[in-house]
Design an enzyme around this catalytic site. Sequence first.
Site, PDB file in Angstrom:
ATOM      1  N   ASN A   1      -2.841  19.676 -21.632  1.00 44.64           N
ATOM      2  CA  ASN A   1      -3.292  18.865 -22.772  1.00 44.64           C
ATOM      3  C   ASN A   1      -3.235  19.623 -24.087  1.00 44.64           C
ATOM      4  OD1 ASN A   1      -3.854  16.589 -21.256  1.00 44.64           O
ATOM      5  ND2 ASN A   1      -5.912  17.296 -20.756  1.00 44.64           N
TER       6      ASN A   1
ATOM      7  N   GLU B   1      -6.224  16.768 -11.614  1.00 42.77           N
ATOM      8  CA  GLU B   1      -6.665  17.037 -12.987  1.00 42.77           C
ATOM      9  C   GLU B   1      -8.165  17.271 -13.091  1.00 42.77           C
ATOM     10  OE1 GLU B   1      -5.693  14.026 -15.977  1.00 42.77           O
ATOM     11  OE2 GLU B   1      -4.777  15.628 -17.133  1.00 42.77           O
TER      12      GLU B   1
ATOM     13  N   ARG C   1      -5.282  21.846 -14.774  1.00 42.33           N
ATOM     14  CA  ARG C   1      -4.292  20.920 -15.346  1.00 42.33           C
ATOM     15  C   ARG C   1      -4.589  20.577 -16.809  1.00 42.33           C
ATOM     16  NH1 ARG C   1      -1.503  16.486 -11.405  1.00 42.33           N
ATOM     17  NH2 ARG C   1      -0.391  15.309 -12.956  1.00 42.33           N
TER      18      ARG C   1
ATOM     19  N   HIS D   1      -2.709  17.873 -27.348  1.00 48.28           N
ATOM     20  CA  HIS D   1      -2.761  16.440 -27.083  1.00 48.28           C
ATOM     21  C   HIS D   1      -3.970  15.733 -27.692  1.00 48.28           C
ATOM     22  CE1 HIS D   1       0.673  17.182 -24.606  1.00 48.28           C
ATOM     23  NE2 HIS D   1       0.750  15.910 -24.229  1.00 48.28           N
TER      24      HIS D   1
ATOM     25  N   GLU E   1       7.183  19.333 -25.440  1.00 48.97           N
ATOM     26  CA  GLU E   1       6.361  19.581 -24.245  1.00 48.97           C
ATOM     27  C   GLU E   1       6.725  20.936 -23.626  1.00 48.97           C
ATOM     28  OE1 GLU E   1       3.805  17.805 -23.330  1.00 48.97           O
ATOM     29  OE2 GLU E   1       4.113  15.826 -24.220  1.00 48.97           O
TER      30      GLU E   1
ATOM     31  N   HIS F   1       5.861  10.697 -29.324  1.00 44.75           N
ATOM     32  CA  HIS F   1       4.767  11.434 -28.683  1.00 44.75           C
ATOM     33  C   HIS F   1       4.915  12.952 -28.858  1.00 44.75           C
ATOM     34  CE1 HIS F   1       1.779  12.482 -25.648  1.00 44.75           C
ATOM     35  NE2 HIS F   1       2.695  13.240 -25.063  1.00 44.75           N
TER      36      HIS F   1
ATOM     37  N   LYS G   1       1.527  11.376 -11.436  1.00 47.49           N
ATOM     38  CA  LYS G   1       0.782  10.364 -12.199  1.00 47.49           C
ATOM     39  C   LYS G   1       1.677   9.151 -12.436  1.00 47.49           C
ATOM     40  CE  LYS G   1      -2.301  13.059 -15.131  1.00 47.49           C
ATOM     41  NZ  LYS G   1      -2.568  13.322 -16.554  1.00 47.49           N
TER      42      LYS G   1
ATOM     43  N   HIS H   1      -2.825  12.863 -29.796  1.00 48.76           N
ATOM     44  CA  HIS H   1      -3.082  11.445 -29.524  1.00 48.76           C
ATOM     45  C   HIS H   1      -3.658  10.740 -30.746  1.00 48.76           C
ATOM     46  CE1 HIS H   1      -3.174  12.165 -24.924  1.00 48.76           C
ATOM     47  NE2 HIS H   1      -2.004  11.694 -25.315  1.00 48.76           N
TER      48      HIS H   1
ATOM     49  N   ARG I   1       0.814  -1.232   0.000  1.00 47.07           N
ATOM     50  CA  ARG I   1       0.000   0.000   0.000  1.00 47.07           C
ATOM     51  C   ARG I   1       0.842   1.274   0.000  1.00 47.07           C
ATOM     52  NH1 ARG I   1      -2.872  -3.051   3.773  1.00 47.07           N
ATOM     53  NH2 ARG I   1      -4.714  -4.016   2.886  1.00 47.07           N
TER      54      ARG I   1
ATOM     55  N   LYS J   1       5.046  23.673 -14.666  1.00 43.95           N
ATOM     56  CA  LYS J   1       4.277  22.471 -14.336  1.00 43.95           C
ATOM     57  C   LYS J   1       3.977  22.411 -12.834  1.00 43.95           C
ATOM     58  CE  LYS J   1       3.141  17.792 -15.172  1.00 43.95           C
ATOM     59  NZ  LYS J   1       3.291  16.544 -15.859  1.00 43.95           N
TER      60      LYS J   1
HETATM   61  N1  LIG Z   1       3.403  10.563 -15.562  1.00 44.93           N
HETATM   62  C1  LIG Z   1       3.235  11.577 -16.362  1.00 44.93           C
HETATM   63  O1  LIG Z   1       2.738  12.641 -15.978  1.00 44.93           O
HETATM   64  C2  LIG Z   1       3.679  11.465 -17.791  1.00 44.93           C
HETATM   65  C3  LIG Z   1       3.778  12.612 -18.595  1.00 44.93           C
HETATM   66  C4  LIG Z   1       4.251  12.476 -19.895  1.00 44.93           C
HETATM   67  C5  LIG Z   1       4.623  11.220 -20.374  1.00 44.93           C
HETATM   68  N2  LIG Z   1       4.523  10.141 -19.561  1.00 44.93           N
HETATM   69  C6  LIG Z   1       4.921   8.795 -20.045  1.00 44.93           C
HETATM   70  O2  LIG Z   1       6.312   8.831 -20.317  1.00 44.93           O
HETATM   71  C7  LIG Z   1       6.606   7.839 -21.288  1.00 44.93           C
HETATM   72  C8  LIG Z   1       7.552   8.440 -22.311  1.00 44.93           C
HETATM   73  O3  LIG Z   1       8.730   8.844 -21.658  1.00 44.93           O
HETATM   74  P1  LIG Z   1      10.115   9.037 -22.435  1.00 44.93           P
HETATM   75  O4  LIG Z   1       9.884   9.885 -23.617  1.00 44.93           O
HETATM   76  O5  LIG Z   1      11.117   9.429 -21.423  1.00 44.93           O
HETATM   77  O6  LIG Z   1      10.378   7.589 -23.044  1.00 44.93           O
HETATM   78  P2  LIG Z   1      11.215   6.326 -22.501  1.00 44.93           P
HETATM   79  O7  LIG Z   1      11.127   6.194 -21.050  1.00 44.93           O
HETATM   80  O8  LIG Z   1      10.778   5.178 -23.328  1.00 44.93           O
HETATM   81  O9  LIG Z   1      12.712   6.720 -22.873  1.00 44.93           O
HETATM   82  C9  LIG Z   1      13.068   6.852 -24.234  1.00 44.93           C
HETATM   83  C10 LIG Z   1      14.310   6.017 -24.579  1.00 44.93           C
HETATM   84  O10 LIG Z   1      15.458   6.668 -24.080  1.00 44.93           O
HETATM   85  C11 LIG Z   1      16.286   5.744 -23.359  1.00 44.93           C
HETATM   86  N3  LIG Z   1      16.991   6.557 -22.372  1.00 44.93           N
HETATM   87  C12 LIG Z   1      16.500   7.059 -21.222  1.00 44.93           C
HETATM   88  N4  LIG Z   1      17.405   7.888 -20.656  1.00 44.93           N
HETATM   89  C13 LIG Z   1      18.490   7.894 -21.453  1.00 44.93           C
HETATM   90  C14 LIG Z   1      19.738   8.570 -21.421  1.00 44.93           C
HETATM   91  N5  LIG Z   1      20.024   9.469 -20.485  1.00 44.93           N
HETATM   92  N6  LIG Z   1      20.644   8.326 -22.406  1.00 44.93           N
HETATM   93  C15 LIG Z   1      20.336   7.455 -23.415  1.00 44.93           C
HETATM   94  N7  LIG Z   1      19.149   6.822 -23.514  1.00 44.93           N
HETATM   95  C16 LIG Z   1      18.244   7.034 -22.553  1.00 44.93           C
HETATM   96  C17 LIG Z   1      15.322   4.723 -22.837  1.00 44.93           C
HETATM   97  O11 LIG Z   1      15.966   3.500 -22.587  1.00 44.93           O
HETATM   98  C18 LIG Z   1      14.316   4.623 -23.985  1.00 44.93           C
HETATM   99  O12 LIG Z   1      14.783   3.728 -24.964  1.00 44.93           O
HETATM  100  C19 LIG Z   1       5.289   7.377 -21.875  1.00 44.93           C
HETATM  101  O13 LIG Z   1       5.000   6.089 -21.393  1.00 44.93           O
HETATM  102  C20 LIG Z   1       4.281   8.379 -21.339  1.00 44.93           C
HETATM  103  O14 LIG Z   1       3.000   7.815 -21.133  1.00 44.93           O
HETATM  104  C21 LIG Z   1       4.075  10.232 -18.289  1.00 44.93           C
END
Ligand SMILES: NC(=O)c1ccc[n+]([C@@H]2O[C@H](COP(=O)([O-])OP(=O)(O)OC[C@H]3O[C@@H](n4cnc5c(N)ncnc54)[C@H](O)[C@@H]3O)[C@@H](O)[C@H]2O)c1
Length: 337
Positions: A232, A224, A228, A235, A177, A251, A135, A239, A113, A214
């Site tokens: 979007n 949200e 918040r 988005h 972003e 993305h 999130k 999407h 938990r 942010k």
């Molecule tokens: N929680 C939230 O509020 C929120 C907001 C936006 C996006 N997200 C989520 O985030 C995800 C996308 O995140 P992302 O764009 O970071 O993608 P990701 O986590 O897939 O990372 C992208 C790639 O970069 C590599 N990588 C990471 N750090 C590195 C570094 N320093 N050097 C070399 N390679 C590196 C990873 O192994 C991966 O292959 C999605 O799943 C999305 O839904 C969440």
Amino acid sequence: MTLHVKTSQGTYDIWIQRGALHRAGEVFNLSRKVLIVTDSGVPEDYAMTIASQCDDAVLFVFEQGESSKTLTTYSGILEALTMNAFTRTDCVVAVGGGVVGDMTGFAAATYMRGIDFYNIPTTLLSQVDSSIGGKTAVDFMGYKNLVGAFYQPRGVLIDPQVLETLTPRHITNGLAEVIKMAATCDEELFHLLEAAEFSESVLDEVIIRALQIKKQVVEADERESGLRKVLNYGHTLGHAIESITTPSLFHGECVALGMLPMCAPAVRDRLKHTLERWGLPTEFSFKSEQLIQVCRHDKKTAGDTISVVFVPEIGYYDIKQMSFGEFEDLVREVTQL
Ligand SMILES: NC(=O)c1ccc[n+]([C@@H]2O[C@H](COP(=O)([O-])OP(=O)(O)OC[C@H]3O[C@@H](n4cnc5c(N)ncnc54)[C@H](O)[C@@H]3O)[C@@H](O)[C@H]2O)c1
């Protein structure tokens, strides 16, 4: 530089400093069992640097990519915690991009938990966006982030130096972003992105200023339910583009395209120029009918209307309730350019 983020569950700090990875033990309590979660694409050094600062570290590495953001990987993290007899007084540390952060946060939220969760985001997108706001999620049955929870970290460490190993395309992906936040909330930051040349100090400033925006938004609307929604911007259409083009477009690239129709013409010119100068796409190669069809299934639709973030002037936004006809007209203006 430290930002203090206020949440209903207390306050946590975001510590931003070049080289901070080597000093995580100064800000996180690592004198207990620590599960470090990372993926195969994150340079191994980063997790090892954290492990070297822990008394008792366990490492969990999963295959990189969105396709790993599943209940199976989540279950693997829980298994590692269980097999190593982690208790509520222990902690997990995410070292990676948004995929690692979202899944580790969700595992931390649900194991016994809730146990302490520290986040060390290593992509630009995760540093400016997903590491703040609480999130956490996994994808389920083909739906993105369908299963998750709001769960705040104990602390976040941002070391811009780790971005040196990131591909330029992933940097650009994160910048989309930032451009989104600047276009809606911060004219000065937008101007910086419009004019500045890329350098370490510009990157550091961009990260800090995006986090400040942010932070303000998520503090005012933790769950949200209102403000918040500004996050979007781009988005809804983004999407739709993502669901048509994945995996060929990232993305952030889809969000870049999604922002273009949803603004006044004068904003569009500045936005297009800024997106182009950072290498983001601005040309549509798909038909507006195809996009509208997907948008009709968006969460933000109600009957024949859709809720859209619209930018009338850089640094400002409106949340508009539009008919699909109006929405389609805006999309057409851009897809037929
Ligand atoms: N929680 C939230 O509020 C929120 C907001 C936006 C996006 N997200 C989520 O985030 C995800 C996308 O995140 P992302 O764009 O970071 O993608 P990701 O986590 O897939 O990372 C992208 C790639 O970069 C590599 N990588 C990471 N750090 C590195 C570094 N320093 N050097 C070399 N390679 C590196 C990873 O192994 C991966 O292959 C999605 O799943 C999305 O839904 C969440």
